[in-house]
Scaffold this motif. Structure first.
Motif, short mmCIF file in Angstrom:
data_model
loop_
_atom_site.label_atom_id
_atom_site.label_comp_id
_atom_site.label_asym_id
_atom_site.label_seq_id
_atom_site.Cartn_x
_atom_site.Cartn_y
_atom_site.Cartn_z
N ALA A 190 0.83 -1.21 0.00
CA ALA A 190 0.00 0.00 0.00
C ALA A 190 0.86 1.25 0.00
O ALA A 190 0.57 2.22 -0.71
N GLY A 191 1.93 1.24 0.78
CA GLY A 191 2.83 2.38 0.81
C GLY A 191 3.49 2.61 -0.53
O GLY A 191 3.64 3.76 -0.99
N HIS A 192 3.91 1.52 -1.19
CA HIS A 192 4.54 1.61 -2.51
C HIS A 192 3.54 2.14 -3.54
O HIS A 192 3.87 2.98 -4.39
N PHE A 193 2.30 1.66 -3.45
CA PHE A 193 1.24 2.07 -4.36
C PHE A 193 0.99 3.58 -4.24
O PHE A 193 0.95 4.31 -5.24
N VAL A 194 0.83 4.06 -3.01
CA VAL A 194 0.60 5.48 -2.78
C VAL A 194 1.79 6.31 -3.25
O VAL A 194 1.62 7.37 -3.88
N GLU A 195 3.00 5.85 -2.97
CA GLU A 195 4.20 6.58 -3.35
C GLU A 195 4.27 6.75 -4.87
O GLU A 195 4.64 7.82 -5.38
N ALA A 196 3.94 5.68 -5.60
CA ALA A 196 4.01 5.73 -7.06
C ALA A 196 3.08 6.79 -7.63
O ALA A 196 3.48 7.60 -8.49
N PHE A 197 1.84 6.82 -7.14
CA PHE A 197 0.88 7.81 -7.66
C PHE A 197 1.18 9.20 -7.13
O PHE A 197 1.03 10.20 -7.85
N ASP A 198 1.62 9.29 -5.89
CA ASP A 198 1.96 10.59 -5.31
C ASP A 198 3.11 11.23 -6.07
O ASP A 198 3.11 12.44 -6.32
#
Length: 232
Positions: A190-198
């Motif tokens: 989830a952290g990686h997912f958010v980081e990618a879009f952020d």
């Protein structure tokens, strides 16, 4: 007013003869914000049709979900079929406000459904989802208009989060529940997912999203375009 006290007063004043009621939502999970409301599920014996109503009382926005002793079963079923178990989750996590002896059974039904997880996707469904993710990813990669890229990214986030969760037999969500559902499944991912879009939203750099999507699709055969058909 304290949320529990407000909910108790609301039940006492509006549903004094109900068979059961629970307070659910962010105030129960300890995630309340300044704009959080009270989610209250109510069970009435002689109610003809289930309904939902929004009111403001005791300084709170209150969302009321009113069911008879059978209507909730259909909502449990439809929520689970769409893999967004809103009502089962509210009943499961809810704090009992009133109970005439029915809530243990209803909570047990909700917990069984939540523990079971959503139905497994078929091979054909996974193919369809791969195709639409590929199509959206191609649009994302090829777009040079910032205004369009933003909304393509939004669509891609929804499609990819759904794919990750459903291929792992996990419940999905919308809006804020996309991130919450991903965290429930795998906090690191989830952290990686958010980081990618952020990163994309802040800098315009698409690379992290592209790499992540390809890594997600790879175990299922990667991107899909050639040979895909629907309704042939």
């Amino acid at each position: 007013m304290d949320p529990n006290k407000a909910a108790e007063l609301f039940i006492l004043n509006h549903f004094p003869n109900c068979y059961g009621s629970v307070l659910a939502g962010s105030v129960v999970r300890g995630e309340a914000t300044e704009t959080s409301d009270l989610d209250i599920v109510i069970f009435e014996k002689n109610l003809k049709t289930a309904y939902r109503e929004s009111v403001i009382e005791y300084g709170w926005n209150i969302e009321v979900f009113v069911h008879n002793l059978t209507s909730y079963k259909e909502f449990f079923k439809s929520d689970c079929e769409r893999a967004r178990p809103s009502l089962p989750k509210m009943v499961s996590e809810g704090i009992v406000l009133k109970d005439s002896g029915i809530l243990d059974l209803i909570k047990h039904e909700a917990n069984e459904l939540l523990d079971k997880g959503p139905e497994e996707w078929s091979v054909d469904t996974i193919k369809v989802k791969r195709y639409f993710i590929t199509d959206t990813l191609d649009d994302f990669i090829g777009s040079t208009l910032r205004a369009e890229e933003i909304f393509i990214a939004n669509t891609l986030a929804e499609l990819v989060s759904e794919f990750v969760l459903r291929t792992n037999r996990q419940w999905i969500g919308a809006s804020k529940w996309i991130v919450r559902s991903l965290k429930n499944y795998d906090e690191k991912f989830a952290g990686h997912f958010v980081e990618a879009f952020d990163t994309f939203y802040k800098t315009g750099d698409k690379n992290m999203i592209i790499v992540m999507v390809d890594e997600i699709l790879q175990p299922f055969g990667g991107r899909l375009f050639q040979g895909f058909s629907l309704g042939k």
